[in-house]
Design a protein around this motif. Sequence first.
Motif, PDB file in Angstrom:
ATOM      1  N   GLU A  71       3.344 -10.060 -12.576  1.00 33.22           N
ATOM      2  CA  GLU A  71       3.077  -9.429 -13.868  1.00 33.22           C
ATOM      3  C   GLU A  71       3.446  -7.947 -13.863  1.00 33.22           C
ATOM      4  OE1 GLU A  71      -0.969 -10.178 -14.828  1.00 33.22           O
ATOM      5  OE2 GLU A  71      -0.793 -12.359 -14.604  1.00 33.22           O
ATOM      6  N   SER A  72       4.068  -7.504 -12.771  1.00 29.95           N
ATOM      7  CA  SER A  72       4.438  -6.094 -12.662  1.00 29.95           C
ATOM      8  C   SER A  72       5.802  -5.859 -13.297  1.00 29.95           C
ATOM      9  CB  SER A  72       4.484  -5.674 -11.184  1.00 29.95           C
ATOM     10  OG  SER A  72       5.588  -6.289 -10.530  1.00 29.95           O
ATOM     11  N   ASP A  73       6.280  -4.610 -13.215  1.00 30.53           N
ATOM     12  CA  ASP A  73       7.602  -4.269 -13.740  1.00 30.53           C
ATOM     13  C   ASP A  73       8.713  -4.558 -12.735  1.00 30.53           C
ATOM     14  OD1 ASP A  73       6.513  -3.384 -16.128  1.00 30.53           O
ATOM     15  OD2 ASP A  73       6.226  -1.334 -15.365  1.00 30.53           O
ATOM     16  N   TYR A  74       8.327  -5.114 -11.591  1.00 32.00           N
ATOM     17  CA  TYR A  74       9.312  -5.356 -10.531  1.00 32.00           C
ATOM     18  C   TYR A  74       9.688  -6.832 -10.483  1.00 32.00           C
ATOM     19  CZ  TYR A  74       7.920  -0.687  -9.141  1.00 32.00           C
ATOM     20  OH  TYR A  74       7.652   0.653  -9.154  1.00 32.00           O
ATOM     21  N   GLU A  75      10.974  -7.099 -10.357  1.00 28.93           N
ATOM     22  CA  GLU A  75      11.462  -8.482 -10.298  1.00 28.93           C
ATOM     23  C   GLU A  75      11.776  -8.927  -8.883  1.00 28.93           C
ATOM     24  OE1 GLU A  75      14.798  -9.016 -12.833  1.00 28.93           O
ATOM     25  OE2 GLU A  75      13.713  -8.500 -14.685  1.00 28.93           O
ATOM     26  N   VAL A 126      10.888  -9.151  -1.505  1.00 28.65           N
ATOM     27  CA  VAL A 126      11.480  -9.331  -0.177  1.00 28.65           C
ATOM     28  C   VAL A 126      10.403  -9.780   0.794  1.00 28.65           C
ATOM     29  CG1 VAL A 126      12.657  -8.213   1.762  1.00 28.65           C
ATOM     30  CG2 VAL A 126      13.284  -7.614  -0.591  1.00 28.65           C
ATOM     31  N   GLY A 127      10.585 -10.965   1.347  1.00 28.32           N
ATOM     32  CA  GLY A 127       9.690 -11.471   2.373  1.00 28.32           C
ATOM     33  C   GLY A 127      10.361 -11.404   3.729  1.00 28.32           C
ATOM     34  N   LEU A 128       9.636 -11.767   4.777  1.00 26.92           N
ATOM     35  CA  LEU A 128      10.222 -11.773   6.118  1.00 26.92           C
ATOM     36  C   LEU A 128      11.455 -12.667   6.176  1.00 26.92           C
ATOM     37  CD1 LEU A 128       7.012 -11.973   8.353  1.00 26.92           C
ATOM     38  CD2 LEU A 128       8.453  -9.972   7.946  1.00 26.92           C
ATOM     39  N   GLU A 129      11.414 -13.756   5.382  1.00 23.78           N
ATOM     40  CA  GLU A 129      12.523 -14.709   5.398  1.00 23.78           C
ATOM     41  C   GLU A 129      13.808 -14.132   4.829  1.00 23.78           C
ATOM     42  OE1 GLU A 129      10.291 -15.457   1.482  1.00 23.78           O
ATOM     43  OE2 GLU A 129       9.847 -14.820   3.532  1.00 23.78           O
ATOM     44  N   HIS A 130      13.715 -12.995   4.164  1.00 23.48           N
ATOM     45  CA  HIS A 130      14.902 -12.383   3.554  1.00 23.48           C
ATOM     46  C   HIS A 130      15.537 -11.309   4.441  1.00 23.48           C
ATOM     47  CE1 HIS A 130      12.594 -13.643  -0.207  1.00 23.48           C
ATOM     48  NE2 HIS A 130      13.641 -14.440  -0.134  1.00 23.48           N
ATOM     49  N   LEU A 131      14.865 -10.957   5.531  1.00 25.68           N
ATOM     50  CA  LEU A 131      15.403  -9.939   6.437  1.00 25.68           C
ATOM     51  C   LEU A 131      16.161 -10.629   7.564  1.00 25.68           C
ATOM     52  CD1 LEU A 131      12.412  -7.421   6.707  1.00 25.68           C
ATOM     53  CD2 LEU A 131      14.403  -7.325   5.190  1.00 25.68           C
ATOM     54  N   ASN A 147      12.102 -13.673  -6.049  1.00 24.37           N
ATOM     55  CA  ASN A 147      11.651 -13.151  -7.336  1.00 24.37           C
ATOM     56  C   ASN A 147      10.132 -13.037  -7.340  1.00 24.37           C
ATOM     57  OD1 ASN A 147      10.867 -13.280 -10.343  1.00 24.37           O
ATOM     58  ND2 ASN A 147      13.095 -13.009 -10.412  1.00 24.37           N
ATOM     59  N   THR A 148       9.618 -11.981  -7.943  1.00 19.23           N
ATOM     60  CA  THR A 148       8.161 -11.769  -7.951  1.00 19.23           C
ATOM     61  C   THR A 148       7.423 -12.871  -8.700  1.00 19.23           C
ATOM     62  OG1 THR A 148       8.456 -10.326  -9.885  1.00 19.23           O
ATOM     63  CG2 THR A 148       8.278  -9.252  -7.739  1.00 19.23           C
ATOM     64  N   CYS A 195       7.361  -6.097  -1.389  1.00 12.84           N
ATOM     65  CA  CYS A 195       7.617  -6.849  -0.163  1.00 12.84           C
ATOM     66  C   CYS A 195       6.327  -7.346   0.467  1.00 12.84           C
ATOM     67  CB  CYS A 195       8.394  -5.997   0.845  1.00 12.84           C
ATOM     68  SG  CYS A 195       7.500  -4.545   1.448  1.00 12.84           S
ATOM     69  N   SER A 196       6.481  -8.215   1.428  1.00 13.88           N
ATOM     70  CA  SER A 196       5.377  -8.814   2.160  1.00 13.88           C
ATOM     71  C   SER A 196       4.557  -7.754   2.894  1.00 13.88           C
ATOM     72  CB  SER A 196       5.944  -9.817   3.174  1.00 13.88           C
ATOM     73  OG  SER A 196       5.015 -10.112   4.190  1.00 13.88           O
ATOM     74  N   GLY A 197       3.278  -8.049   3.086  1.00 13.36           N
ATOM     75  CA  GLY A 197       2.415  -7.163   3.855  1.00 13.36           C
ATOM     76  C   GLY A 197       2.793  -7.097   5.317  1.00 13.36           C
ATOM     77  N   ASP A 198       3.616  -8.046   5.780  1.00 13.80           N
ATOM     78  CA  ASP A 198       4.080  -8.029   7.168  1.00 13.80           C
ATOM     79  C   ASP A 198       5.363  -7.216   7.331  1.00 13.80           C
ATOM     80  OD1 ASP A 198       2.226  -9.362   8.838  1.00 13.80           O
ATOM     81  OD2 ASP A 198       2.775 -11.279   7.937  1.00 13.80           O
TER      82      ASP A 198
END
Length: 400
Positions: free
Chosen positions: A30-34, A37-42, A54-55, A91-94
Amino acid sequence: MNQEFPENWIKVKFKELAKEKSVRIDNPGESDYEIYVGLEHLDSGELVVKRHGNTSDVTSTMKLFEKDDILFARRNTYLRRVSVAPFDGVCSGDIIVLEPILKHIVKDFLPVFMQFEPFENKIIALSAGAFSKRIKWSQLSEEEVVIPSIEEQKKIVEIIWSIQDNIEKNNEIINTTEKLKGGLLNELLTKGIGHEKFKKTELGDIPDKWEIHCLSDVINITGGGTPKTTNPEYWDGSIPWISVEDFPKDGMYIESTTKTITEKGLNESSTKLLQQDDLIISARGTVGLVAKIVKPMAFNQSCYGISSTNRVTSNYAYYLLTILVEDIKHSSYGSTFKAITRKNLDLFKVAVPPIEEQKQISEKLDQFYALQKKTLQNIKNLHHLKKKLTDEFLKGEVQV
């Protein structure tokens, strides 16, 4: 990292090079960000973030990052994932979000330094945890590092990021080739080469001399298997044994496998031996991966082996499966773990040209794969050069 360095290099704590950013975003969908990035994307060894989600797909609290921030995967640090964000997002908290402090370092130096192998090894050694090891910012921030002079950093950045630019240009060639190949693939496998007469069929208009067949009538389908893992006489032999993890991320061929079996393992189990240029398709879990094999290989029960018949060539069968793969995925069964069965493949009908035209079509499409293969090798070589020079520069072995 206990070694001799040039006299004009300085020792600092990591917290003098970067600060952690930890702005939290609740309800990211529900934020302005679309971008998410999770760990799986790095990706390991990549200087720039290439992939994202996507958020709308995430519900838990995330961290905010901004363009040019550094995203460092603090979990499973042995995977060596640290990249610059080319966009804003969450992004992820990790993932530790870092903003470089441009006092002792120049712009774009820090991500290069964080891919320096001795530094990576130190981070791995500091990570703790029973299952997926993590490092905390409080540990990372206090770590002492030795860095080159500002002038040397500028030269290092120029060289390493010029290599990165070349990698990006090669990736653009891959993307462009993929788009062109997709359009040509569909055109050639539905319209053929140089036809003027077409006929109406259940698959639409196809060249007059082409025929409609069930997919399972033009290919031979074989199931695989796994020798008993508790019997050491079945394993570590000379026969490559394919599982889903062996499918290439890019390209057409499986050239090697993680595991191998013995003749005894082949003969005393349900696995089968495919021959050179036979095909294989993943049928469970990760469904719809298609590849050719470069030499005889066995395979497990999560795949089907496919050989051509007198109706289609091996190459043409590969391209047929490639164009059908999305439909095959949609027809797979299972709510949790998707699977393809032989019945799935019986559902599909295909337009089949004469053998000579199949060869002509395959030759045209093979040109795209040859270009992709060459470009992928260029990218691999550039990554190797980037890693080699990074380590040599930051060990002080090569002066710039």
